[in-house]
Design a protein around this motif. Structure first.
Motif, PDB file in Angstrom:
ATOM      1  N   ASP A 306       0.839  -1.210   0.000  1.00 30.76           N
ATOM      2  CA  ASP A 306       0.000   0.000   0.000  1.00 30.76           C
ATOM      3  C   ASP A 306       0.872   1.257   0.000  1.00 30.76           C
ATOM      4  O   ASP A 306       0.627   2.204  -0.754  1.00 30.76           O
ATOM      5  N   GLU A 307       1.874   1.260   0.870  1.00 32.32           N
ATOM      6  CA  GLU A 307       2.740   2.445   0.989  1.00 32.32           C
ATOM      7  C   GLU A 307       3.496   2.684  -0.317  1.00 32.32           C
ATOM      8  O   GLU A 307       3.662   3.813  -0.756  1.00 32.32           O
ATOM      9  N   GLN A 312       4.091   5.812  -5.395  1.00 33.97           N
ATOM     10  CA  GLN A 312       4.115   5.895  -6.864  1.00 33.97           C
ATOM     11  C   GLN A 312       3.070   6.895  -7.367  1.00 33.97           C
ATOM     12  O   GLN A 312       3.301   7.634  -8.306  1.00 33.97           O
ATOM     13  N   VAL A 313       1.893   6.898  -6.699  1.00 28.30           N
ATOM     14  CA  VAL A 313       0.832   7.833  -7.112  1.00 28.30           C
ATOM     15  C   VAL A 313       1.303   9.256  -6.880  1.00 28.30           C
ATOM     16  O   VAL A 313       1.088  10.151  -7.711  1.00 28.30           O
TER      17      VAL A 313
END
Ligand code: SF4
Length: 315
Positions: A306-307, A312-313
């Motif tokens: 998730d992290e 990346q987003v």
């Protein structure tokens, strides 16, 4: 996925079985080494939690190393075809290369031995030793297990480890650069460790080129400095429920590719165990841990992934 069940963590045992084509028996061996944190080089008192008699079944064994291994192989009957001697108690790279050779090489010649596992401290590796370990890894399977215990220097200092996380990072990077499989030993529940510090330890492990992590609960062992603190009410241990909650959290922050060597340690009152007593009931405790992970949907690496996605987003 096995029988419709998700693999909640990346098991080292399964990895070895797949690698060698059948189950592998890891055999603890006492190589007769000492430890700089006990012999006065760094400290004379050792880590506050340490009593090797409880942590290793062979800590008091004085047999020839080869006899230690062949004895276990004989007793195992025909159940295993592959064996890995595991130099477990004390610091098994604490000596000259000649000393290391005299212990390791006879072990590697035993029929059925398919590799070597070496437990040591991150500050017991010289350039000569790195070169020798690289040479071994080019001819057989080699796993080097480094004691980290905590990824927080204050916690390390409180338990008198006499090395820093920087020592650990340096050793891990050097071993990985040589292509050597490297494993971190971590304890959950050391004095001074908050949940945040525990998460930081898992994040540190995930950020390094570590192949595996070996996790265990803090145990209070008779005769250690921690026993005194525990008897005086200055140190507490986790219930099995508390430990399992922390362990589940820890696993989610690891890289899902890292191999999990152990979810808990075990010992017995006969071997000095004072607390927690669930450490003496390994089968039941592991069943509890596995059911807890199933019930709460815990999967190794879920938060790590998730992290990474969020990063990346954002980038
Ligand atoms: S835990 Fe390992 S490093 Fe610490 S005193 Fe014991 S043998 Fe030495």
């Amino acid at each position: 996925m096995v029988n419709g069940m998700i693999n909640r963590y990346n098991s080292y045992r399964t990895y070895l079985k797949n690698k060698f084509g059948s189950p592998v028996l890891k055999i603890p061996v006492n190589g007769g080494f000492s430890c700089p944190n006990r012999d006065g080089t760094k400290s004379s008192s050792g880590c506050t939690f340490c009593d090797n008699r409880s942590f290793s079944p062979v800590a008091l064994c004085e047999d020839e190393v080869t006899n230690q291994v062949t004895g276990v192989i004989e007793r195992s009957g025909k159940r295993f075809r592959h064996f890995i001697p595991y130099l477990q108690p004390f610091s098994n790279t604490y000596g000259s290369v000649e000393k290391l050779r005299s212990v390791y090489e006879p072990l590697l010649k035993i029929p059925g031995v398919c590799g070597l596992a070496i437990g040591t401290r991150p500050d017991c590796l010289s350039d000569d030793i790195y070169r020798y370990l690289e040479e071994i890894s080019q001819r057989t399977f080699l796993s080097v297990e480094l004691g980290l215990q905590s990824g927080d220097n204050e916690v390390l200092s409180l338990c008198n480890r006499s090395h820093t996380i920087e020592d650990f990072i340096d050793a891990t990077i050097k071993l990985a650069a040589l292509g050597i499989e490297t494993v971190a030993h971590c304890i959950i529940g050391l004095p001074g460790e908050t949940e945040e510090k525990m998460v930081a330890t898992a994040r540190l492990c995930a950020s390094l080129p570590l192949h595996g992590v070996k996790i265990h609960q803090l145990m209070i062992i008779k005769g250690t400095a921690l026993e005194t603190a525990y008897q005086q009410g200055e140190v507490a241990v986790f219930t099995l429920e508390e430990y399992t909650g922390r362990l589940g959290n820890f696993l989610t922050y690891l890289n899902p590719k890292q191999l999990i060597h152990r979810l808990m340690a075990d010992s017995t009152p006969e071997n000095g165990l004072i607390a927690p007593l669930w450490s003496a009931q390994k089968t039941q405790s592991l069943q509890f841990i596995n059911s807890f992970m199933e019930k709460h949907g815990i999967v190794q690496g879920s938060r790590f992934l998730d992290e990474n996605r969020s990063r990346q987003v954002l980038s």
